[in-house]
Structures are given as C-alpha cells and as structure tokens.
Motif scaffolding. Structure first.
Motif, PDB file in Angstrom:
ATOM      1  N   TYR A 181      15.584  28.859 -38.101  1.00 38.81           N
ATOM      2  CA  TYR A 181      15.508  27.467 -37.661  1.00 38.81           C
ATOM      3  C   TYR A 181      15.696  27.413 -36.146  1.00 38.81           C
ATOM      4  O   TYR A 181      16.642  28.007 -35.593  1.00 38.81           O
ATOM      5  CB  TYR A 181      16.580  26.618 -38.356  1.00 38.81           C
ATOM      6  CG  TYR A 181      16.373  26.524 -39.838  1.00 38.81           C
ATOM      7  CD1 TYR A 181      15.682  25.453 -40.397  1.00 38.81           C
ATOM      8  CD2 TYR A 181      16.843  27.515 -40.700  1.00 38.81           C
ATOM      9  CE1 TYR A 181      15.484  25.358 -41.759  1.00 38.81           C
ATOM     10  CE2 TYR A 181      16.650  27.435 -42.070  1.00 38.81           C
ATOM     11  CZ  TYR A 181      15.964  26.362 -42.589  1.00 38.81           C
ATOM     12  OH  TYR A 181      15.757  26.271 -43.934  1.00 38.81           O
ATOM     13  N   GLN A 182      14.785  26.695 -35.436  1.00 44.78           N
ATOM     14  CA  GLN A 182      14.898  26.505 -33.997  1.00 44.78           C
ATOM     15  C   GLN A 182      15.180  25.035 -33.722  1.00 44.78           C
ATOM     16  O   GLN A 182      14.461  24.156 -34.205  1.00 44.78           O
ATOM     17  CB  GLN A 182      13.622  26.931 -33.277  1.00 44.78           C
ATOM     18  CG  GLN A 182      13.747  26.875 -31.768  1.00 44.78           C
ATOM     19  CD  GLN A 182      12.520  27.449 -31.064  1.00 44.78           C
ATOM     20  OE1 GLN A 182      11.425  27.397 -31.599  1.00 44.78           O
ATOM     21  NE2 GLN A 182      12.723  27.984 -29.858  1.00 44.78           N
ATOM     22  N   PRO A 183      16.244  24.751 -32.953  1.00 46.41           N
ATOM     23  CA  PRO A 183      16.645  23.351 -32.750  1.00 46.41           C
ATOM     24  C   PRO A 183      15.659  22.591 -31.872  1.00 46.41           C
ATOM     25  O   PRO A 183      14.992  23.146 -31.000  1.00 46.41           O
ATOM     26  CB  PRO A 183      18.008  23.471 -32.088  1.00 46.41           C
ATOM     27  CG  PRO A 183      18.009  24.811 -31.458  1.00 46.41           C
ATOM     28  CD  PRO A 183      17.169  25.693 -32.313  1.00 46.41           C
ATOM     29  N   GLN A 184      15.590  21.288 -32.107  1.00 46.81           N
ATOM     30  CA  GLN A 184      14.822  20.351 -31.299  1.00 46.81           C
ATOM     31  C   GLN A 184      15.787  19.290 -30.773  1.00 46.81           C
ATOM     32  O   GLN A 184      16.713  18.891 -31.481  1.00 46.81           O
ATOM     33  CB  GLN A 184      13.705  19.691 -32.121  1.00 46.81           C
ATOM     34  CG  GLN A 184      12.665  20.656 -32.649  1.00 46.81           C
ATOM     35  CD  GLN A 184      11.664  19.980 -33.576  1.00 46.81           C
ATOM     36  OE1 GLN A 184      11.977  18.983 -34.206  1.00 46.81           O
ATOM     37  NE2 GLN A 184      10.462  20.529 -33.654  1.00 46.81           N
ATOM     38  N   ALA A 185      15.556  18.847 -29.506  1.00 46.18           N
ATOM     39  CA  ALA A 185      16.520  17.933 -28.875  1.00 46.18           C
ATOM     40  C   ALA A 185      15.799  16.837 -28.119  1.00 46.18           C
ATOM     41  O   ALA A 185      14.628  16.967 -27.727  1.00 46.18           O
ATOM     42  CB  ALA A 185      17.439  18.705 -27.932  1.00 46.18           C
ATOM     43  N   LEU A 200      10.875  28.198 -39.409  1.00 45.28           N
ATOM     44  CA  LEU A 200       9.916  29.250 -39.083  1.00 45.28           C
ATOM     45  C   LEU A 200      10.129  30.445 -40.004  1.00 45.28           C
ATOM     46  O   LEU A 200      11.271  30.878 -40.225  1.00 45.28           O
ATOM     47  CB  LEU A 200      10.082  29.682 -37.623  1.00 45.28           C
ATOM     48  CG  LEU A 200       9.910  28.558 -36.596  1.00 45.28           C
ATOM     49  CD1 LEU A 200      10.388  29.031 -35.231  1.00 45.28           C
ATOM     50  CD2 LEU A 200       8.459  28.102 -36.535  1.00 45.28           C
ATOM     51  N   ALA A 201       9.026  30.994 -40.576  1.00 42.84           N
ATOM     52  CA  ALA A 201       9.115  32.135 -41.484  1.00 42.84           C
ATOM     53  C   ALA A 201       9.323  33.418 -40.688  1.00 42.84           C
ATOM     54  O   ALA A 201       8.713  33.625 -39.636  1.00 42.84           O
ATOM     55  CB  ALA A 201       7.848  32.233 -42.326  1.00 42.84           C
ATOM     56  N   GLY A 247       3.197  28.994 -47.698  1.00 41.86           N
ATOM     57  CA  GLY A 247       3.484  27.658 -47.196  1.00 41.86           C
ATOM     58  C   GLY A 247       4.277  26.823 -48.188  1.00 41.86           C
ATOM     59  O   GLY A 247       5.169  26.058 -47.791  1.00 41.86           O
ATOM     60  N   GLU A 248       3.971  26.957 -49.473  1.00 39.60           N
ATOM     61  CA  GLU A 248       4.719  26.210 -50.493  1.00 39.60           C
ATOM     62  C   GLU A 248       6.184  26.656 -50.516  1.00 39.60           C
ATOM     63  O   GLU A 248       7.102  25.833 -50.617  1.00 39.60           O
ATOM     64  CB  GLU A 248       4.077  26.422 -51.865  1.00 39.60           C
ATOM     65  CG  GLU A 248       4.793  25.685 -52.986  1.00 39.60           C
ATOM     66  CD  GLU A 248       4.135  25.872 -54.337  1.00 39.60           C
ATOM     67  OE1 GLU A 248       4.801  25.603 -55.357  1.00 39.60           O
ATOM     68  OE2 GLU A 248       2.970  26.314 -54.366  1.00 39.60           O
ATOM     69  N   TRP A 249       6.398  27.980 -50.405  1.00 42.31           N
ATOM     70  CA  TRP A 249       7.781  28.491 -50.411  1.00 42.31           C
ATOM     71  C   TRP A 249       8.544  27.992 -49.189  1.00 42.31           C
ATOM     72  O   TRP A 249       9.703  27.571 -49.295  1.00 42.31           O
ATOM     73  CB  TRP A 249       7.762  30.020 -50.432  1.00 42.31           C
ATOM     74  CG  TRP A 249       9.140  30.603 -50.298  1.00 42.31           C
ATOM     75  CD1 TRP A 249      10.064  30.766 -51.273  1.00 42.31           C
ATOM     76  CD2 TRP A 249       9.741  31.077 -49.068  1.00 42.31           C
ATOM     77  NE1 TRP A 249      11.208  31.313 -50.763  1.00 42.31           N
ATOM     78  CE2 TRP A 249      11.051  31.511 -49.412  1.00 42.31           C
ATOM     79  CE3 TRP A 249       9.309  31.160 -47.755  1.00 42.31           C
ATOM     80  CZ2 TRP A 249      11.923  32.045 -48.456  1.00 42.31           C
ATOM     81  CZ3 TRP A 249      10.176  31.682 -46.814  1.00 42.31           C
ATOM     82  CH2 TRP A 249      11.463  32.113 -47.150  1.00 42.31           C
ATOM     83  N   ILE A 250       7.902  28.024 -48.006  1.00 39.37           N
ATOM     84  CA  ILE A 250       8.559  27.564 -46.784  1.00 39.37           C
ATOM     85  C   ILE A 250       8.934  26.086 -46.918  1.00 39.37           C
ATOM     86  O   ILE A 250      10.055  25.674 -46.589  1.00 39.37           O
ATOM     87  CB  ILE A 250       7.640  27.783 -45.567  1.00 39.37           C
ATOM     88  CG1 ILE A 250       7.442  29.280 -45.310  1.00 39.37           C
ATOM     89  CG2 ILE A 250       8.217  27.110 -44.334  1.00 39.37           C
ATOM     90  CD1 ILE A 250       6.409  29.584 -44.237  1.00 39.37           C
ATOM     91  N   VAL A 269      13.810  18.017 -40.270  1.00 37.10           N
ATOM     92  CA  VAL A 269      13.349  19.389 -40.411  1.00 37.10           C
ATOM     93  C   VAL A 269      11.824  19.374 -40.329  1.00 37.10           C
ATOM     94  O   VAL A 269      11.157  18.552 -40.973  1.00 37.10           O
ATOM     95  CB  VAL A 269      13.827  20.033 -41.732  1.00 37.10           C
ATOM     96  CG1 VAL A 269      13.282  19.290 -42.937  1.00 37.10           C
ATOM     97  CG2 VAL A 269      13.431  21.512 -41.790  1.00 37.10           C
ATOM     98  N   ALA A 270      11.273  20.226 -39.469  1.00 37.20           N
ATOM     99  CA  ALA A 270       9.819  20.285 -39.259  1.00 37.20           C
ATOM    100  C   ALA A 270       9.261  21.538 -39.920  1.00 37.20           C
ATOM    101  O   ALA A 270       9.846  22.622 -39.807  1.00 37.20           O
ATOM    102  CB  ALA A 270       9.499  20.280 -37.764  1.00 37.20           C
ATOM    103  N   VAL A 271       8.119  21.396 -40.604  1.00 35.47           N
ATOM    104  CA  VAL A 271       7.473  22.503 -41.318  1.00 35.47           C
ATOM    105  C   VAL A 271       5.999  22.509 -40.930  1.00 35.47           C
ATOM    106  O   VAL A 271       5.335  21.460 -40.935  1.00 35.47           O
ATOM    107  CB  VAL A 271       7.618  22.351 -42.842  1.00 35.47           C
ATOM    108  CG1 VAL A 271       6.890  23.484 -43.555  1.00 35.47           C
ATOM    109  CG2 VAL A 271       9.078  22.325 -43.244  1.00 35.47           C
ATOM    110  N   ASN A 272       5.481  23.691 -40.579  1.00 35.07           N
ATOM    111  CA  ASN A 272       4.069  23.839 -40.237  1.00 35.07           C
ATOM    112  C   ASN A 272       3.222  23.922 -41.496  1.00 35.07           C
ATOM    113  O   ASN A 272       3.580  24.628 -42.441  1.00 35.07           O
ATOM    114  CB  ASN A 272       3.859  25.103 -39.400  1.00 35.07           C
ATOM    115  CG  ASN A 272       4.444  24.954 -38.006  1.00 35.07           C
ATOM    116  OD1 ASN A 272       3.866  24.335 -37.140  1.00 35.07           O
ATOM    117  ND2 ASN A 272       5.635  25.525 -37.812  1.00 35.07           N
ATOM    118  N   LEU A 273       2.095  23.226 -41.493  1.00 34.92           N
ATOM    119  CA  LEU A 273       1.127  23.304 -42.589  1.00 34.92           C
ATOM    120  C   LEU A 273      -0.140  23.982 -42.088  1.00 34.92           C
ATOM    121  O   LEU A 273      -0.618  23.688 -40.990  1.00 34.92           O
ATOM    122  CB  LEU A 273       0.789  21.911 -43.122  1.00 34.92           C
ATOM    123  CG  LEU A 273       1.910  21.149 -43.833  1.00 34.92           C
ATOM    124  CD1 LEU A 273       1.369  19.814 -44.341  1.00 34.92           C
ATOM    125  CD2 LEU A 273       2.492  21.955 -44.985  1.00 34.92           C
TER     126      LEU A 273
END
Length: 881
Positions: free
Chosen positions: A638-642, A659-660, A689-692, A709-713
């Motif tokens: 996990y990378q923080p966003q601010a 991030l995987a 992608g489904e697992w992430i 929480v942000a996830v890339n598709l």
C-alpha cells in the motif's frame, strides 16, 4: 337277539307244563276220593290233547324264533360287511359315549388294529389314542369344538394325508362319526384355487377392460382392474349391479342395445364402437362382445372387452392430417422430386418444384416415361437411372441441366425402393439446384482464407503457405525468410480520425506492401500486423525487402482529404536456422519484431539465437506467475496518498493505492513492470485483478479510520465477465462502503470499445464508487473521455513530475492539467513525488493530492498502521519503507 328268543320259548313251555299240572291236580284229588278209572282216563286224555296242542304251539314258536334269529344274523353280517367295505371310516358310540362300533376303513385310515380298541371305551380316550400315535395334528379340545360344526374338522396326518371328520348326533343320544380321506380332493381344490388366481391375475392385468355378466338378469359377475379404472368405480360396486346402476343413462342404453345385438348375433360375437362421456370428455370405445353358452348350447354369459381408442382415433386423424401436410410440404419444397415405377418406367409422382426440370406442368409428366418426355435426349437419363436401379443403393452426382432460366448445376440423388422380394420397385429421384450454393461456397472458401478488409490471405492461409514452403525446401540447402511486419500508429489514427479512416489506411498500406513484395506471399495476420515470405539468399533478401517496405511508407497517405502518416517495424526469421516448422518460424519472427519495437519505431531486427533463451525465460516466468496467482503467493503493498493543502511539511493522508507485489521463491522480487505485462498478455490479469480488488476491500474495511483505497483495473477486466457484478458482490462481501473505493483506469478501457467502456463506467459510478483516470497524458489521452464521463480524479503521469526542474515543458503541462481538472471540477493527483521541491511546486500550483516515495514507499499495511488508526502515528512517515 337269539338268546332272547330262546328265553321266551322256555318260559312258554314252563307255562304249559304248569297248566297241565294244574289241570291234573283236581282229577288226582278226586281219584283219591272216589276215582272212576274211565273218568280218569278221559281226564288224562283231555289233558294230553291240551298238552299236545300246547307243545305244538311251543314248537312252532321256537321254529319261528330260530328263523328270526338266522335272519337277524344275516342282516347283521350284511350291515357289518357293508360298513366295513365303505371308504369312509365309521365310528359309533352310544348315549353314554361308549364305543359300540367301528369299521375296517377307520382302522386303516389311522393305521390302528382291533387290539388297540375296546368296546365301551370313551370317545375322548379314542381321540387321545390317535393323538399319542401322531394321528391328530391339533389340540384335542380344538378337535372336539371344530368336529361338531357343519364343515367338520380336517386333520393333517404325518404322511401328508388329510382326513375330514364329522360328528352327527343320533336321536337316541348316540353319535356317529365319519372319517373321509380328502387328500386328493384338497390337492384338486388347491390346484383349482391356484389356477383361478392365475386366470384372475391374467385377466386383471390385461390392459383392455374386461367384464362379464349373466344373460339371464344382466348383472355383472366379473370386472378387471382396467374396467375399474375406466368406470371409476371399485369392483365391489360393479359386481352384482346392472349397467343402469354403474353408468349414465345414455351409456347404459348403448350397452344394453349392444348386449342384445350380441346375443342375437348368429356367430355369438359382436364388434362395434360407441362413445361415452367421462370427465366431461367424449371417449370412443372399441367393443368386442362374446356370448358363452352352457352344456345345452344356451346363452348363459356375455363377455365384453372394451378398449379406449380415443387417442388412437386422434392419432389416426393426426396421421392423416400430417400426411396431407407432408404432401403439401413435399409439393412446395424447392427440391425437385419425382417417383418412377421401375416395371414400366412411368412417373407416379412429380412435385411442383420438378416442373422446371421437365419444363412442363406436372400433370403432363405423371403417367409418362422419360422417352415420351425427352425423346432422343432421354438416353443419358435412362442410363443413369438404370445404373442406380442395378446398384440398389443411393447414388449422388452433380450435373448441369438446361432449364427455362438457363443452364443450372443440380445435385441429383437417386434412391431405389425394393419390394418384399428385394427387387427394385420404385426409383425416387431428387434434383437440387446448387448453382447459387456452389458460388456461395466459393466465396466462403475465399473468405475463409482471406482478410475481408484488404482481401489479402489471412493467418490460416499464411500458415498453410508457410507449411507448403517448408515441405518444398525440406532436405535441401534452400533458404527463405519470414517477415513479421507491424504497422505503426494505427490506434492513434483510429482514435483521432475514426475507424473508417483507419480501415482505408490499412487497405492502402496492404497495397503498398503487395507492390513492394513483387509477387511474394503477403498476408494480414491481425490488426496492423502483416506476414511475408521471401526466398533467395538470406538474410540479405529479407533485409532488402524490409528496407523496400520501409521506403514505401515514406510518402504520406491522403484519405478523405486528410494526410496520414504511418511506418513499419519488421522482425525477420530464417528457415531452417530459426525454426523447422511454421509455428516456430512465425513465433521467432514475432520475437524479432518485439526486439525491433524495443529498439524504436521503424526498426528492422533479425532473429538471434540468444533471444531464444529470453523467450524460454519469459514463458517460464509466465508459468510461475500462473501458479502464484492460483496458490495465493502474491501480496498487496500500500502506498499512501495525501492532500497538499498549505502544510507541505506534514501533508494530510487520506488513503492508499493497493499495488500487487510478487516475491518469487527463486528469482526473488519480480518488478511489477515484468509480471503485470505478462498477466495482461496471457489473460491472468482478470483473475489477478479480482484477487487484488477483493483483498484490498477486505483490508480497508478493517481500518479504524474510513480512509480511501485505490485499485487499478485492467482493460481486460472490462472485456471479460461481469465487472460491475463483481465489484458489487465484493463490496457486499467485505462490508466496505462504496464511497471509500476508488477504481483507477487507463484510457485503454475506452480506446478498445468506447461505448461499452463508457456504459460500464456509468454502472460502476452508480454503485457509489469513485472513478479515476490513471496515467493521464502518457498515452493517447483524449479530452473526449473527460467530456464523456465525469471522472472523480485525474492522475498526472509520474514522468511529468520527475522532469520538474529539468525542463519548462513539464511544469507547463502540469499547470495546464491542474487548470483543466479544476475547470471540469475534477480532483488532480500527481504521482511520482520524490523531492521536497516537487511537493512544494505542486502545493503552490494547487494540485489537490500527491503520491510518491517522498511521502511513503509501497509497503505492507502493517507499516502504516499508525495512519489507519491502529497505533500512534510515526513522527516522520516518509521514513517508512
């Protein structure tokens, strides 16, 4: 009895003597006083006469008694002989229940001797004697109770015999007991009962309704199960009843009329049909009535067999209708059909479609022969018909036939129908006009091996040609080359000018490639990829052709008044050095093309041996990745966003990007830039992608603070499966609020299929999740996407942030994108922030959010527990990772 008679005679003689003495006594008394001799003799003579008379009487009586005695002995002997010769065992007892008589049959039935019995013994003693000898199978008391009944008592003897015993009480109080051997009778009764049950079972299981009645009173005496089911009455409500009592008035009238007609029939049998109402439906019954006669040949019973033939009648009607329907179909099918009789060659049937074959109305054909219709031209038709008749098997041939519409190609089938003796009886012939089909098949065959847009051979045709080339050159020292040619900027043209311009560009490029190939094999393999085969001295011939192809693309293309430029990137593989089969050659040419693309657009690369190891490594890595995805060996960092705000020293953290990461057991850490493209190419990205997504939502739902929480598709996830349903189910499963989930996409989602991608994004937005445009400005970013869909965020690509301070263009581009986002009311996120200067610049330019190594590196969530509210936060979160 003779003793009684003798006793009576003695008494009578004594009485006579006493009378004689009494008569003599007065005379003797007188003689003593004044006896006269003559008087005395007279008296004596008179007494003698009397005595003689009495003696004669006595003698007669005794003679009569002797006769009676002899008659009684003869009668007794006759009765005894008669009773002893009877098959029945006889036993008589007197009123005191003492034994007075038994016959020989009784002794024989029970195996007794006369010494076993004694006169005067009681009946109970006699029965208990049989019990001791095993000649009584039941209890003695039960025997006495049953033997007095009208039916008597049956005793089973050890050897299997059965004895029927009956007691009858006489008027004088005595009892006569009869013992009858009923073994054979009982066996016959059992056989009769078994036969009766068998016949009843057979009749009961006949699917046809069977009933029998007496002719005298018309009452039913038999009804099987089928008759019960049809009449809807149990058997006990049928037996003994009249037809009027178990059927409706209308039905009973029909039944009685048929019964009378059957009895009156000279054959004693009547077959007919009649209808009855049942369950509101009219049922049709097939009735067969048979009269059974007695020994005097008089009608006694009437047997009726009833079968419901309603469905059969309906099927018969349906069959007739179907026959007419099929005849109508055959008459109107486009297939020409005719039937010819073998014996005389005359046509028996011709459908309407066959009229164009005969060039006349079918009424003018039926009843005629081939010779009568075609004249001298019939010889060939007759010969082919006779061949099919002799073979007795179906024959098929294609032949041209002149019709009123011109010469057409027909597929003719001939089928011979044989009679019972196996000899040809009819010839059925069909003629199908296949002219249009053959033309269509020819076009389809061309389409199967040619690209519909450029009319070049397709991949299948190219592989076929490549295989033939390998076979021709195999075993010789000849060489040839396979070129894999990729057209550049096709997606860009489609995106900017539309697919119609892109298609026209493909057509023009294919023409230039064909001209440059100068007769060589050219094929369109896919999209903007072409394949070529060139023989000659290699690799010189291939490189010369490749350079000629490059030169043909130097001039721009003018399409619909628009000037379009494109270029080529080419990979080359040589036979037999780079592959001995078509698949290997084409794959190695693709590998060379990949190397050429890595060098840059417009490059030419020849396959080199060392690249083979790279291919093997890449394939091995792909297999390991598939195993890692299946076995859950990947993890999430996990990378923080601010938020930037005004405090650039300690920004406010609002969420994380998931991030995987993959730690290979042998290779160690595998960069995402290596395994994510592999997953994209192989399709594993959908499963990954489904697992992430599931793992990130599960983790975020456990945080104390409601951070995002942000996830890339991947674009592939939009093309496969129900993405909207998947996101919805994961939100329900993990309990994460939709507003905390942010889905990041690239423009590739909309480039592949704009309408479908836009529809899916709107449905995802309707779930309440946030949608961000990732890597904006790095590819074919189009303002059309921002106008078509209300994104929540735009993420500025890291390359622009990294170049801050190095060139003025990056700063200008970032300012423009921030202004664009604020103008569209969209938040802007800058990625790749690694220095304080970069963070300060972005804060001053009012960039909404930032993300990068300066704020925190991607790491397991355990290192950021202070941010999510699990432990007190570290004073300097930027040191994490």
């Amino acid at each position: 009895m003779h003793r009684q008679v003798g006793g009576k005679a003695i008494i009578l003689a004594t009485a006579v003597l006493c009378a004689f003495a009494a008569s003599m006594a007065p005379a003797l008394a007188l003689g003593d006083a004044s006896a006269d001799p003559s008087t005395i003799w007279q008296i004596l003579l008179a007494d003698f006469v009397i005595f003689a008379f009495l003696a004669a009487i006595i003698i007669w009586v005794m003679s009569a008694l002797e006769k009676a005695k002899r008659a009684n002995r003869r009668s007794t002997a006759f009765v005894n002989a008669a009773l002893n010769n009877m098959s029945l065992g006889i036993v008589m007892v007197d009123a005191q229940k003492g034994l007075v008589f038994y016959n020989d049959s009784y002794l024989k039935l029970y195996g007794l001797s006369r010494s076993d019995l004694r006169m005067g013994m009681s009946v109970r003693d006699l029965v208990e004697l049989r019990k001791r000898l095993g000649m009584l199978d039941g209890d003695v008391e039960d025997f006495f109770r049953e033997v007095r009944s009208e039916e008597g008592c049956v005793t089973e003897l050890p050897e299997g015999r059965a004895i029927l015993v009956k007691h009858r009480t006489l008027r004088n109080g005595g009892v006569i007991s009869t013992h009858e051997d009923v073994t054979e009778q009982r066996q016959l009764q059992r056989q009769l009962a078994t036969t009766k049950r068998f016949l009843e079972s057979v009749i009961d299981n006949i699917p046809v309704s069977v009933a029998a009645k007496t002719i005298e009173d018309g009452r039913y005496i038999l009804a099987n199960r089928a008759f019960e089911q049809f009449s809807q009455l149990p058997r006990d409500q049928i037996i003994g009843k009249l037809a009027d009592e178990i059927a409706t008035l209308k039905a009973s009238i029909s039944v009685n009329e048929l019964d009378r007609a059957a009895v009156a029939s000279p054959t004693g049998q009547l077959r007919s049909e009649f209808s009855v109402e049942r369950d509101g439906q009219t049922r049709i019954l097939d009735s067969n009535r048979v009269v059974a006669r007695n020994d005097s040949n008089e009608p006694e019973f009437l047997i009726a067999l009833l079968e419901d033939i309603t469905e059969r009648r309906q099927l018969s009607c349906e069959l007739e209708n179907t026959k007419k329907f099929l005849e109508m179909i055959i008459d109107n099918v486009p297939l020409a059909l005719d039937v010819k009789r073998v014996s005389d060659g005359q046509y028996l049937f011709v459908n309407r479609s066959a009229e164009k074959i005969f060039n006349r109305e079918r009424e003018a054909v039926i009843g005629c022969t081939v010779e009568e219709i075609y004249g001298s031209a019939a010889r060939l038709i007759v010969e082919r018909d006779n061949i099919a008749i002799r073979k007795k098997v179906p024959t098929i041939e294609e032949q041209p036939i002149q019709t009123k519409n011109g010469l057409r190609l027909f597929l003719t089938r001939r089928v011979t129908v044989l009679d019972d003796a196996g000899e040809p009886q009819y010839l059925i012939k069909t003629n199908e006009d296949i002219t249009d089909r053959r033309q269509t098949e020819s076009r389809m065959a061309h389409m199967a091996y040619h690209d519909t847009l450029t009319d070049l051979p397709n991949r299948a045709a190219f592989i076929q040609a490549l295989t033939q080339m390998i076979d021709a050159c195999g075993g010789s020292d000849e060489e040839f080359a396979v070129l894999s040619v990729d057209m550049e900027r096709l997606k860009e043209v489609n995106d900017v000018f539309g697919h119609s311009v892109g298609d026209q560009l493909l057509i023009e490029v294919s023409r230039r490639i064909q001209d440059a190939a100068r007769g060589g094999v050219v094929a369109r393999l896919s999209g903007g990829e072409f394949g070529l085969i060139i023989d000659g001295q290699q690799p010189q011939a291939a490189q010369t052709l490749a350079q000629r192809l490059m030169n043909t693309m130097q001039d721009e293309f003018v399409i619909d008044g628009k000037s379009v430029r494109t270029g080529l990137t080419i990979g080359i593989a040589i036979f037999p050095h780079n592959g001995a089969d078509a698949a290997a050659l084409l794959a190695n040419a693709s590998v060379a093309l990949f190397r050429a693309k890595a060098k840059g657009r417009g490059s030419i690369s020849v396959f080199e041996a060392e690249t083979d190891q790279q291919i093997r490594d890449r394939r091995a890595l792909h297999q390991d990745l598939a195993a890692a995805v299946r076995n859950g060996q990947l993890s999430l960092y996990y990378q923080p966003q601010a938020l930037t705000g005004h405090d650039v020293i300690a920004p406010e953290f609002i969420g994380f990007e998931a991030l995987a990461r993959w730690i290979h057991p042998l290779r160690g850490f595998v960069p995402p830039s290596d395994f994510i493209p592999l997953a994209e190419e192989s399709g594993l990205i959908v499963e990954l992608g489904e697992w992430i997504l599931r793992e990130a939502c599960r983790e975020a739902a456990s945080w104390s603070k409601p951070m995002q929480v942000a996830v890339n598709l991947s674009p592939a996830q939009f093309q496969h499966g129900d993405l909207v349903g998947l996101v919805h189910s994961i939100l329900l499963e993990t309990g994460l609020q939709p507003g905390r989930l942010e889905l990041e996409i690239t423009e590739g989602v909309l480039i592949e299929d704009f309408d479908r991608g836009l529809s899916l994004l709107r449905r995802l937005k309707a779930l309440g999740v946030r949608i961000a445009m990732d890597d904006f400005g790095s590819g074919y970013s189009s303002l059309t996407y921002l106008q078509a869909f209300p994104f929540d965020k735009i993420k500025i690509d890291r390359t622009f942030v990294l170049n801050l301070g190095r060139n003025a263009q990056s700063a200008a581009i970032i300012r423009a994108m921030i202004g664009l986002g604020h103008g569209l009311d969209i938040s802007i996120v800058a990625e790749g922030v690694e220095t304080q200067d970069q963070l300060t610049f972005l804060a001053q330019e009012n960039c909404d959010q930032v993300q990068g190594y300066f704020l925190g590196k991607p790491a397991p969530i355990a290192q950021y527990l202070g941010i999510v509210g699990e432990i007190p936060p570290d004073l300097d979160i930027r040191k994490t990772g």
